[in-house]
Design a protein around this motif. Structure first.
Motif, PDB file in Angstrom:
ATOM      1  N   ALA A 121      24.527  25.558  51.719  1.00  0.00           N
ATOM      2  CA  ALA A 121      23.443  26.259  51.394  1.00  0.00           C
ATOM      3  C   ALA A 121      23.790  27.755  50.887  1.00  0.00           C
ATOM      4  O   ALA A 121      24.228  28.552  51.532  1.00  0.00           O
ATOM      5  N   PRO A 122      23.004  28.244  49.572  1.00  0.00           N
ATOM      6  CA  PRO A 122      23.615  29.546  49.279  1.00  0.00           C
ATOM      7  C   PRO A 122      23.030  30.728  50.398  1.00  0.00           C
ATOM      8  O   PRO A 122      23.749  31.415  50.370  1.00  0.00           O
ATOM      9  N   ASP A 123      21.938  30.640  51.003  1.00  0.00           N
ATOM     10  CA  ASP A 123      21.472  31.268  51.981  1.00  0.00           C
ATOM     11  C   ASP A 123      22.852  31.619  53.110  1.00  0.00           C
ATOM     12  O   ASP A 123      22.826  32.506  53.509  1.00  0.00           O
ATOM     13  N   LYS A 124      23.256  30.339  53.338  1.00  0.00           N
ATOM     14  CA  LYS A 124      24.024  30.323  54.383  1.00  0.00           C
ATOM     15  C   LYS A 124      25.523  31.083  54.030  1.00  0.00           C
ATOM     16  O   LYS A 124      26.352  31.607  54.707  1.00  0.00           O
ATOM     17  N   ASP A 162      25.985  33.654  51.899  1.00  0.00           N
ATOM     18  CA  ASP A 162      26.157  34.994  51.844  1.00  0.00           C
ATOM     19  C   ASP A 162      26.510  35.561  53.514  1.00  0.00           C
ATOM     20  O   ASP A 162      27.173  36.384  53.732  1.00  0.00           O
ATOM     21  N   LYS A 163      25.906  34.725  54.559  1.00  0.00           N
ATOM     22  CA  LYS A 163      26.400  35.060  55.626  1.00  0.00           C
ATOM     23  C   LYS A 163      27.771  34.868  56.271  1.00  0.00           C
ATOM     24  O   LYS A 163      28.470  35.705  56.762  1.00  0.00           O
TER      25      LYS A 163
END
Length: 72
Positions: free
Chosen positions: A8-11, A13-14
């Protein structure tokens, strides 16, 4: 058959942030380990050392640093 991993894109970045932090820690550890082997006559070579935390590069910035590295 190919295995596909979807992140997932939000993961993502992390993950990139964690990798950059890990790279900085490794670069600093390598810097301390390598600086032990720097010749110390006047201390100028050792004192010129710096770490680029974004790229992980270790740099000794004196006119004779390259010669000292290759010739010992």
């Amino acid at each position: 058959m190919k295995n596909v991993i979807v992140i997932a894109p939000d993961k993502l970045d992390k993950i990139f942030g964690d990798c950059k932090r890990a790279q900085a820690y490794v670069a600093i550890a390598a810097f301390h380990d390598c600086n032990k082997f720097c010749k110390v006559k006047t201390g100028r070579l050792r004192n010129s050392a710096r770490v680029n935390l974004l790229t992980g590069e270790l740099i000794w910035d004196t006119p004779y640093a390259k010669r000292a590295y290759y010739l010992g």
